[in-house]
Design a protein around this motif. Structure first.
Motif, PDB file in Angstrom:
ATOM      1  N   LEU A   1       0.851  -1.187   0.000  1.00  0.00           N
ATOM      2  CA  LEU A   1       0.000   0.000   0.000  1.00  0.00           C
ATOM      3  C   LEU A   1       0.886   1.235   0.000  1.00  0.00           C
ATOM      4  O   LEU A   1       1.724   1.399   0.879  1.00  0.00           O
ATOM      5  N   ARG A   2       0.736   2.065  -1.026  1.00  0.00           N
ATOM      6  CA  ARG A   2       1.470   3.333  -1.089  1.00  0.00           C
ATOM      7  C   ARG A   2       0.453   4.452  -0.992  1.00  0.00           C
ATOM      8  O   ARG A   2      -0.439   4.540  -1.823  1.00  0.00           O
ATOM      9  N   ILE A   3       0.602   5.280   0.022  1.00  0.00           N
ATOM     10  CA  ILE A   3      -0.295   6.421   0.183  1.00  0.00           C
ATOM     11  C   ILE A   3       0.566   7.673   0.195  1.00  0.00           C
ATOM     12  O   ILE A   3       1.440   7.825   1.044  1.00  0.00           O
ATOM     13  N   THR A   4       0.302   8.560  -0.746  1.00  0.00           N
ATOM     14  CA  THR A   4       1.050   9.802  -0.838  1.00  0.00           C
ATOM     15  C   THR A   4       0.108  10.950  -0.517  1.00  0.00           C
ATOM     16  O   THR A   4      -0.881  11.158  -1.231  1.00  0.00           O
ATOM     17  N   PRO A   5       0.383  11.686   0.564  1.00  0.00           N
ATOM     18  CA  PRO A   5      -0.472  12.841   0.870  1.00  0.00           C
ATOM     19  C   PRO A   5      -0.184  13.987  -0.086  1.00  0.00           C
ATOM     20  O   PRO A   5       0.975  14.293  -0.380  1.00  0.00           O
TER      21      PRO A   5
ATOM     22  N   VAL B   1      -6.381  16.390   3.729  1.00  0.00           N
ATOM     23  CA  VAL B   1      -5.404  15.805   2.822  1.00  0.00           C
ATOM     24  C   VAL B   1      -6.108  15.075   1.681  1.00  0.00           C
ATOM     25  O   VAL B   1      -7.124  14.421   1.896  1.00  0.00           O
ATOM     26  N   VAL B   2      -5.565  15.206   0.484  1.00  0.00           N
ATOM     27  CA  VAL B   2      -5.961  14.323  -0.609  1.00  0.00           C
ATOM     28  C   VAL B   2      -4.893  13.245  -0.661  1.00  0.00           C
ATOM     29  O   VAL B   2      -3.707  13.544  -0.834  1.00  0.00           O
ATOM     30  N   GLU B   3      -5.286  12.013  -0.461  1.00  0.00           N
ATOM     31  CA  GLU B   3      -4.343  10.896  -0.480  1.00  0.00           C
ATOM     32  C   GLU B   3      -4.391  10.203  -1.838  1.00  0.00           C
ATOM     33  O   GLU B   3      -5.463   9.828  -2.310  1.00  0.00           O
ATOM     34  N   ARG B   4      -3.212  10.064  -2.438  1.00  0.00           N
ATOM     35  CA  ARG B   4      -3.092   9.280  -3.672  1.00  0.00           C
ATOM     36  C   ARG B   4      -2.744   7.864  -3.219  1.00  0.00           C
ATOM     37  O   ARG B   4      -1.695   7.635  -2.629  1.00  0.00           O
ATOM     38  N   VAL B   5      -3.633   6.917  -3.477  1.00  0.00           N
ATOM     39  CA  VAL B   5      -3.480   5.555  -2.970  1.00  0.00           C
ATOM     40  C   VAL B   5      -3.190   4.596  -4.122  1.00  0.00           C
ATOM     41  O   VAL B   5      -3.889   4.594  -5.134  1.00  0.00           O
ATOM     42  N   GLN B   6      -2.159   3.793  -3.916  1.00  0.00           N
ATOM     43  CA  GLN B   6      -1.810   2.738  -4.864  1.00  0.00           C
ATOM     44  C   GLN B   6      -1.714   1.445  -4.055  1.00  0.00           C
ATOM     45  O   GLN B   6      -0.954   1.373  -3.097  1.00  0.00           O
TER      46      GLN B   6
END
Length: 150
Positions: free
Chosen positions: A73-77, A93-98
């Motif tokens: 799980l990669r979460i980039t704020p 926060v907008v989290e970009r989730v991969q």
């Protein structure tokens, strides 16, 4: 239940630093590090996208253990908006989730999150993480911003 002295090591001097540790712990799938960010309060609250309200450190820990056991799980704020006072900080926060459950099976999403931190005698600690699925509007806005910056 208070955490051990070793769990209190490395407490954060600012809400921003605590948030950095929170997202680093998610990236590393390190539940112990993740839980060190949370306050020693009985009424901690966490809501995962589409999920119920989870109350208390033990239940929050169990929910993150389940989520992090599903794969990488990669979460980039991104696009963090901060409101800070002397003893409380609210971060939108907008989290970009991969998420990659299996090789070749990567899923992407954008999540809207609110993280609330309070200043305690032990440093800045999280008391609420509330995440909801992002809408098409937020996705387009984040992608458009990213394209302008690169």
């Amino acid at each position: 239940m208070p955490r051990s002295t070793s769990a209190r090591a490395g407490l954060q001097s600012s809400a921003e630093a605590a948030e950095t540790v929170f997202y680093e712990a998610l990236q590393a799938a390190d539940v112990d590090m993740l839980m060190r960010v949370w306050a020693d309060e009985d009424d901690l609250v966490c809501v995962h996208p589409g999920g119920p309200r989870i109350v208390g450190a033990a239940a929050i820990r169990a929910s993150f253990e389940q989520i992090l056991s599903r794969g990488v799980l990669r979460i980039t704020p991104e696009r963090v908006l901060r409101t800070n006072t002397l003893s409380c900080a609210v971060h939108s926060v907008v989290e970009r989730v991969q998420m990659q459950a299996d090789p070749g099976d990567t899923k992407f999403a954008f999540v809207l999150a609110t993280n609330i931190y309070i200043k305690t005698p032990d440093g800045w600690r999280m008391v609420l993480h509330h995440a909801s699925p992002g809408t098409a509007h937020e996705v387009a806005e984040v992608i458009a911003t990213a394209e302008r910056l690169h």
